[in-house]
Write an enzyme that holds these catalytic residues in place. Structure first.
Site, PDB file in Angstrom:
ATOM      1  N   ARG A  66      39.058  40.509  15.207  1.00  0.00           N
ATOM      2  CA  ARG A  66      39.683  39.360  14.783  1.00  0.00           C
ATOM      3  C   ARG A  66      41.000  39.329  15.446  1.00  0.00           C
ATOM      4  O   ARG A  66      40.998  38.507  16.465  1.00  0.00           O
ATOM      5  CB  ARG A  66      40.019  39.868  13.140  1.00  0.00           C
ATOM      6  CG  ARG A  66      40.577  38.460  12.493  1.00  0.00           C
ATOM      7  CD  ARG A  66      40.528  38.847  10.921  1.00  0.00           C
ATOM      8  NE  ARG A  66      41.713  39.728  10.437  1.00  0.00           N
ATOM      9  CZ  ARG A  66      41.841  40.147   9.285  1.00  0.00           C
ATOM     10  NH1 ARG A  66      41.055  39.356   8.149  1.00  0.00           N
ATOM     11  NH2 ARG A  66      42.654  40.817   8.758  1.00  0.00           N
ATOM     12  N   LYS A 105      49.399  38.565   0.435  1.00  0.00           N
ATOM     13  CA  LYS A 105      49.161  37.707   0.896  1.00  0.00           C
ATOM     14  C   LYS A 105      48.488  36.679   0.097  1.00  0.00           C
ATOM     15  O   LYS A 105      47.735  37.055  -1.028  1.00  0.00           O
ATOM     16  CB  LYS A 105      48.164  37.893   2.350  1.00  0.00           C
ATOM     17  CG  LYS A 105      46.784  38.444   1.782  1.00  0.00           C
ATOM     18  CD  LYS A 105      45.910  39.093   2.900  1.00  0.00           C
ATOM     19  CE  LYS A 105      44.822  39.664   2.701  1.00  0.00           C
ATOM     20  NZ  LYS A 105      44.325  40.631   3.563  1.00  0.00           N
ATOM     21  N   TYR A 121      27.462  14.234 -16.495  1.00  0.00           N
ATOM     22  CA  TYR A 121      27.180  13.468 -15.198  1.00  0.00           C
ATOM     23  C   TYR A 121      25.754  13.775 -14.528  1.00  0.00           C
ATOM     24  O   TYR A 121      25.400  14.923 -14.455  1.00  0.00           O
ATOM     25  CB  TYR A 121      28.250  13.711 -14.128  1.00  0.00           C
ATOM     26  CG  TYR A 121      29.660  13.126 -14.298  1.00  0.00           C
ATOM     27  CD1 TYR A 121      29.745  11.734 -14.398  1.00  0.00           C
ATOM     28  CD2 TYR A 121      30.586  14.149 -14.307  1.00  0.00           C
ATOM     29  CE1 TYR A 121      30.972  11.328 -14.746  1.00  0.00           C
ATOM     30  CE2 TYR A 121      31.847  13.804 -14.365  1.00  0.00           C
ATOM     31  CZ  TYR A 121      31.994  12.336 -14.590  1.00  0.00           C
ATOM     32  OH  TYR A 121      33.487  11.755 -14.703  1.00  0.00           O
ATOM     33  N   MET A 170      35.278  17.908 -13.093  1.00  0.00           N
ATOM     34  CA  MET A 170      36.414  18.353 -12.786  1.00  0.00           C
ATOM     35  C   MET A 170      37.193  18.876 -13.378  1.00  0.00           C
ATOM     36  O   MET A 170      37.677  20.019 -13.334  1.00  0.00           O
ATOM     37  CB  MET A 170      37.113  17.014 -12.049  1.00  0.00           C
ATOM     38  CG  MET A 170      38.241  17.259 -11.392  1.00  0.00           C
ATOM     39  SD  MET A 170      39.029  16.071 -10.723  1.00  0.00           S
ATOM     40  CE  MET A 170      38.199  15.139  -9.613  1.00  0.00           C
TER      41      MET A 170
HETATM   42  C1  LIG Z   1      43.900  42.005   3.271  1.00  0.00           C
HETATM   43  C2  LIG Z   1      44.281  43.059   4.262  1.00  0.00           C
HETATM   44  C3  LIG Z   1      44.267  44.445   3.885  1.00  0.00           C
HETATM   45  C4  LIG Z   1      43.878  44.795   2.199  1.00  0.00           C
HETATM   46  O1  LIG Z   1      42.402  44.711   1.987  1.00  0.00           O
HETATM   47  P1  LIG Z   1      41.604  45.072   0.760  1.00  0.00           P
HETATM   48  O2  LIG Z   1      40.392  44.745   1.297  1.00  0.00           O
HETATM   49  O3  LIG Z   1      42.055  43.875  -0.077  1.00  0.00           O
HETATM   50  O4  LIG Z   1      42.145  46.324   0.316  1.00  0.00           O
HETATM   51  C5  LIG Z   1      44.703  45.467   4.572  1.00  0.00           C
HETATM   52  N1  LIG Z   1      45.000  45.296   5.871  1.00  0.00           N
HETATM   53  C6  LIG Z   1      44.930  43.952   6.386  1.00  0.00           C
HETATM   54  C7  LIG Z   1      45.200  43.691   7.729  1.00  0.00           C
HETATM   55  C8  LIG Z   1      44.530  42.834   5.688  1.00  0.00           C
HETATM   56  O5  LIG Z   1      44.549  41.833   6.093  1.00  0.00           O
END
Ligand SMILES: *Cc1c(COP(=O)(O)O)cnc(C)c1O
Length: 761
Positions: free
Chosen positions: A530, A432, A657, A706
């Protein structure tokens, strides 16, 4: 291209089963790749089955405004779409090209043969272009598809056409000949033999020469006379000696130059004019770029296309220029099919380079390439392979900020996790947010290559990007939006379902589309709060799923909330809850279901006991868990920048700055090419952040800007252009993250897109 045909005439030209909503609407252009669709031109989309299946993109084409589709499979499109179903969409396109070609009576000159077609085409164009208004094949469009597209470029303003044609096996030329129906021809011969697919040289000549069976005249070098005579082609021969005094020997391809001069002469270009023009013939067509790189290397960057002509030209250039004795070739053959790969590599090997590096799907450069010195390095790939971006690193290292990822570290880390699991346990890697900020597709391709079982992303569009860029592993989507169901199905993505409403919505959607047995994943709440079903939902889910044919449970999973806590109590309670959920499913379903709960931190401790059927790795792949050291994970990332200027300032002077830093004594200040827009955040100002230069830590002075940051280098022996470590062996990811009050996840995903990404093996 400007076709001006109605839907109705279209249907008549290509045949097939037409379902036309607006028979009188007009078509101006042909599309076969959704990326090329422009909203300003009314187009028809041909769903061609090539490297990718065009049928998977019809929806996208529709969204971009296309209303007429030529398909050979059933497709689901909204009411307004007009569809013509044919047996073979490429053949249909060729029919269209043939029709279009037949409307013009000016000369069409076709070029075929083993080598040199593109150069000849470009040179001839160059020589006759003041005398004729010439249409020519774009780039090296010379395949079954490319020729059709080239022919569609013919128009009323032109009065001469030059078309390239290439074949790779027997039987292919007939279709090309019918389409092009050339009046003139140039035959370049078959060159070095890439004759794998042909029985013999004779057969190879014969097949190529079919192109000219109806042509008035075919031009060739005298040395090709016997195949032309044998195949009864009307020919006009020339020799290189005939054109000697024109300086043809100065060219990399003197014979081609002679042949082109001969044809131009035949077409009425004056000798005097030819002599002048010959001096200007482009020596290095095809976007080849040559520059002095770092470490004394000469870089030849020819990463635009990878057809054999262009390749030969580039190699010829490299091997005839004597600037560097060592010759190394780096070639990216992803996006090239097996057969052509073989041909391409054969050509490269025939030049016998000192070293040859062949890159594949992950497009990463072996470390050794970076160690090369005083070498001429040819980089060859297609514009789709991203190699051109990597090449920039050899040019401009001193002018940029970049982040390097070690694929070796990634592979090592995955092996570490595998060693913690029972053998049958699958590995899913979460890619992701552009694989935790490492870039869109390089890491996924690499993971696919090294045999990871599954990929996971957060949102549907992340999955479609992977599919569009050639990732074929199964892809789990964590958070599927209802309006993305179409994409989910079109791109073979697998949604996670987390509520009863969502489950019903997806089933309704599938029913409507008449699809069944679609793989889904069910996600359960065990303590994260969640997304997810509750244990109480199980009965209803099971009932719903059993009463529908639409979906099939591929996996059931949950997510740990506190896996990096040394006190494992909460994690264990989540695992127990998950076991209950698992039992309910096992009792009801006989089909195999994949159960999974562990993330990287979880897998580090519970891999043996609670790996179930799969684990989901994320941050651990990159080497940044809280247990990284104990697990001997390797950090995969190095973030670097360079010094753009060094100033000496006097006591009392201020920096940056807001003048928040005032010098107490004389000091040297280096300005770095990195700022908060790159992800080097402003909270690192005034000593909170440090960087590493020539063996020394250097604190930030003043406020981070920046695009630039100033650091104290009074104690360091350094100069403009020197490399600066932002994150690496000395300033670790952990230190950098804690200076920012955050975690490695956030650091990785906030390195801005403008920072170049480099993948090294
Ligand atoms: C991001 C995620 C993982 C991976 O988690 P890590 O802590 O990066 O290993 C696994 N399962 C779900 C549902 C996630 O959202």
């Amino acid at each position: 291209m400007k076709l001006d045909l109605t839907y109705q005439s279209f249907a008549e030209i290509i045949g097939g089963d037409a379902d036309l909503k607006e028979a009188k609407s007009k078509i101006e252009v042909v599309y076969y790749d959704t990326r090329l669709i422009s909203r300003d031109q009314k187009g028809v989309f041909f769903a061609i089955k090539g490297h990718k299946n065009g049928h998977h993109y019809v929806q996208q084409a529709f969204e971009k405004g296309v209303r007429l589709f030529i398909v050979s499979e059933h497709v689901d499109l909204p009411e307004e779409a007009s569809i013509i179903e044919v047996e073979d969409t490429l053949k249909a396109l060729q029919e269209l090209a043939k029709y279009h070609r037949s409307r013009f009576s000016y000369p069409v000159l076709a070029i075929t043969g083993g080598v040199g077609k593109t150069t000849i085409k470009e040179w001839l164009y160059y020589l006759i272009n003041d005398h004729f208004s010439v249409v020519r094949s774009p780039k090296s469009y010379n395949s079954q598809l490319g020729v059709a597209l080239s022919l569609l470029e013919l128009n009323d303003e032109a009065n001469f056409a030059i078309i390239e044609a290439d074949i790779s096996k027997p039987g292919e030329m007939d279709a090309l000949e019918e389409m092009i129906s050339p009046t003139l021809g140039i035959y370049t011969g078959i060159g070095k033999s890439y004759a794998d697919n042909f029985e013999s040289e004779k057969v190879q000549h014969k097949e190529h020469l079919k192109l000219f069976k109806h042509a008035n005249i075919c031009f060739a070098l005298e040395e090709q006379s016997s195949p032309l005579r044998r195949n009864k082609i009307n020919a006009d021969f020339t020799t290189i000696e005939q054109w000697e005094e024109y300086g043809v020997y100065d060219f990399t391809f003197p014979k081609n130059a002679a042949l082109v001069l001969h044809v131009a002469d035949f077409l009425g270009v004056h000798n005097r004019e030819l002599k002048e023009k010959v001096l200007e013939l482009p020596v290095l067509p095809n976007r080849m770029e040559v520059f002095e790189g770092q470490n004394g290397n000469l870089i030849i960057n020819d990463t635009y296309n990878i057809d054999i002509d262009a390749l030969e030209q580039a190699l010829n250039y490299q091997f005839t220029s004597n600037e560097r004795q060592e010759k190394v070739v780096v070639i990216d053959v992803s996006y090239v099919d097996e057969d052509r790969r073989k041909d391409i590599l054969q050509v490269v090997r025939s030049f016998d380079p000192n070293q040859l590096f062949v890159l594949d799907e992950d497009h990463s450069l072996p470390e050794e390439v970076f160690q090369l010195k005083n070498t001429s390095i040819l980089f060859k790939g297609s514009f789709r392979s991203d190699l051109s971006k990597l090449v920039q690193r050899f040019k401009n290292r001193k002018h940029e900020t970049w982040v390097e990822f070690s694929l070796r570290a990634i592979q090592h880390n995955i092996d570490v996790y595998r060693s913690k699991l029972p053998e049958f346990t699958k590995v899913l890697v979460m890619v992701k947010a552009s694989s935790y900020g490492t870039g869109d597709v390089n890491i996924p391709h690499f993971l696919q290559q090294i045999g990871v079982d599954y990929l996971g992303v957060a949102y549907t569009d992340e999955g479609t990007t992977l599919r569009e860029r050639g990732v074929s592993l199964p892809i789990l989507i964590m958070n599927t939006e209802q309006n993305a169901f179409d994409d989910v199905v079109n791109f073979c993505l697998e949604p996670s379902i987390y509520s009863v409403e969502q489950l019903n919505a997806f089933i309704d959607y599938l029913d409507q589309k008449g699809l069944d047995d679609y793989p889904i994943h069910l996600t359960f709440e065990t303590g994260m709060n969640r997304l997810g079903f509750y244990l109480e939902d199980v009965t209803e889910i099971i009932e719903t799923i059993k009463s529908s044919k639409a979906v099939r449970i591929k996996s059931v999973y949950s997510h740990l909330a506190d896996a990096d806590n040394n006190d494992t109590g909460f994690t264990q309670s989540q695992i127990e809850k998950f076991e209950n959920i698992r039992d309910s499913f096992l009792a009801e379903f006989e089909q195999p279901i994949i159960f999974h709960i562990l993330n990287s931190e979880g897998a580090s401790i519970f891999g043996q006991q609670a790996g179930f059927d799969m684990i989901r790795l994320g941050i651990g792949v990159f080497g940044y868990t809280s247990r990284a050291e104990k697990d001997e994970l390797k950090p995969c990332l190095k973030w670097k920048t360079t010094i753009s200027q060094i100033k000496t300032i006097d006591p009392g002077e201020t920096v940056g700055y807001g003048r928040t830093f005032e010098a107490k004594s004389k000091m040297n200040i280096a300005t770095l090419r990195i700022g908060y827009a790159d992800g080097f955040r402003r909270s690192l100002s005034n000593g909170v952040g440090e960087v590493f230069i020539s063996g020394q830590r250097c604190p930030v002075v003043g406020n981070v800007c920046m695009d630039m940051t100033m650091v104290d280098v009074s104690h360091v022996n350094c100069q403009t252009g020197d490399e600066v470590e932002i994150i690496g062996e000395n300033i670790t990811m952990q230190e950098f993250a804690s200076n920012l009050g955050t975690i490695p996840y956030e650091v990785m995903t906030s390195i801005n897109k403008r920072v170049a990404r480099l993948y090294v093996r």
